[in-house]
Design an enzyme around this catalytic site. Structure first.
Site, short mmCIF file in Angstrom:
data_model
loop_
_atom_site.label_atom_id
_atom_site.label_comp_id
_atom_site.label_asym_id
_atom_site.label_seq_id
_atom_site.Cartn_x
_atom_site.Cartn_y
_atom_site.Cartn_z
CE1 TYR A 1 -3.69 2.55 0.75
CE2 TYR A 1 -2.11 3.44 2.32
CZ TYR A 1 -3.27 3.57 1.59
OH TYR A 1 -4.00 4.72 1.71
CE LYS B 1 -3.25 5.56 -1.62
NZ LYS B 1 -4.22 6.23 -2.51
#
Ligand SMILES: *[C@@H]1O[C@H](CO)[C@@H](O)[C@H](O)[C@H]1NC(C)=O
Ligand SMILES: *[C@@H]1O[C@H](CO)[C@@H](O)[C@H](O)[C@H]1NC(C)=O
Length: 335
Positions: A225, A229
């Site tokens: 994740y 990002k």
């Protein structure tokens, strides 16, 4: 570590820091009492520092608004394309934008929006599937082009997360997360911007990319994740320069801390005095105010999030301490 001993250690650190700050304060007070400069001169030095700070603040804002090149508020002519507009921050953005006089808001999402709003058009799209995303976006742009319309506000907001350590994640899940969080935004950016430059170069296009502070400082068991990002962060930086010759195309990166949305509901917040939970509605309003001003750059909320990139520049042991006291590496329980 429990909350009490954590607080105790924080107080200890505060006392140590104050030990350094206090001499600085004494230097200031002894300067005020110093007889070699008159109090009039001291008064002017303080006034000059205040004026210089105000000038710097305004100059910085002027630069963020492309040096005063005119920009109009969101209006009847605007068409918004938002990914992941059915839930969380995305749905708050949709609700707030729908309150403004706007042409249309188009949501790309896998799940239907809960609210049905007049100006909102929902298109089902599985952003983890490249072919689906490609065909949906191309059809949409084709349709708008044929009506002489164009997307003027693009919000890449959709995101998914995981709970597993890197070693426990499977390949399929890793690809899915990167597809939704990184590759679909890249595909949408490229398609929308290329079409805009080809047919609407003189019209405005405002692009919002939702990243995360976790893209700046990655917690344990959230590697993929965070990496997905971080990629959004780098793309924003480089693309902003690539498009600098188009003052009508403006890019904003948003790096929020923990939001009170479903996505991180299972993660217990800590140190909320420093890192308060961000209300998605409040953040949505803030993003819309940036769109209205045509402001570029990075929007970090809450305030402390602005300083996180600096943590990486500190010595190893300081970084270890920051991670330890924030508790960031104890939050994601591998399922
Ligand atoms: C992670 O685990 C929590 C707690 O069991 C759960 O509520 C959440 O849905 C999980 N998230 C994902 C993305 O699997
Ligand atoms: C992270 O993943 C490891 C490996 O599966 C697990 O043992 C651990 O409990 C997880 N969470 C934390 C906070 O360490």
């Amino acid at each position: 570590m429990n909350g009490n001993s954590q607080n105790g250690i924080l107080i200890l650190i505060a006392i140590l820091v104050f030990g350094y700050v206090e001499p600085a304060y004494q230097i200031f007070t002894s300067w005020l009492q110093d007889k070699t400069t008159t109090s009039n001169e001291k008064y002017w030095i303080i006034v000059k520092i205040i004026i210089a700070s105000c000038l710097f603040y305004n100059l910085n804002n002027y630069a963020k608004r492309r040096s005063g090149i005119s920009w109009e508020k969101v209006s009847q002519d605007d068409i918004v394309l938002i990914t992941g507009g059915s839930n969380g921050l995305g749905s708050e953005l949709v609700v707030e934008l729908a309150k403004v006089n706007i042409d249309q808001i188009i949501i790309l999402d896998k799940v239907k929006p809960k609210l049905s709003i007049d100006k909102v058009k929902y298109i089902e799209c599985d952003l983890s599937n490249e072919d689906d995303t490609k065909s949906v976006v191309q059809n949409l742009i084709h349709e708008l082009n044929s009506q002489g319309k164009h997307i003027s506000i693009l919000i890449n907001n959709a995101g998914i997360r995981h709970n597993q350590s890197l070693l426990n994640l499977d390949d399929v899940n890793i690809r899915k997360i990167f597809n939704v969080n990184t590759f679909s935004p890249i595909l949408i950016l490229r398609t929308v911007i290329k079409n805009h430059i080809a047919y609407n170069e003189d019209k405005r296009l405002y692009i919002v990319s939702i990243s995360s502070i976790l893209g700046v400082l990655a917690p344990k068991n959230l590697s993929i994740y965070s990496a997905s990002k971080a990629a959004i962060y780098s793309i924003h930086e480089s693309l902003s320069e690539e498009l600098i010759e188009y003052p009508e195309i403006r890019l904003l990166l948003v790096t929020p801390g923990q939001l009170s949305t479903e996505m991180f509901q299972d993660v217990a917040p800590s140190m909320t005095w420093l890192a308060p939970i961000v209300s998605p509605n409040w953040l949505a309003k803030k993003i819309i105010s940036k769109i209205n001003m045509g402001e570029i750059g990075v929007l970090s909320e809450p305030f402390y999030a602005n300083f996180l990139p600096a943590v990486r520049a500190t010595p190893f042991i300081v970084q270890r301490l920051c991670r330890y006291f924030s508790g960031m590496d104890t939050k994601i329980i591998d399922q």
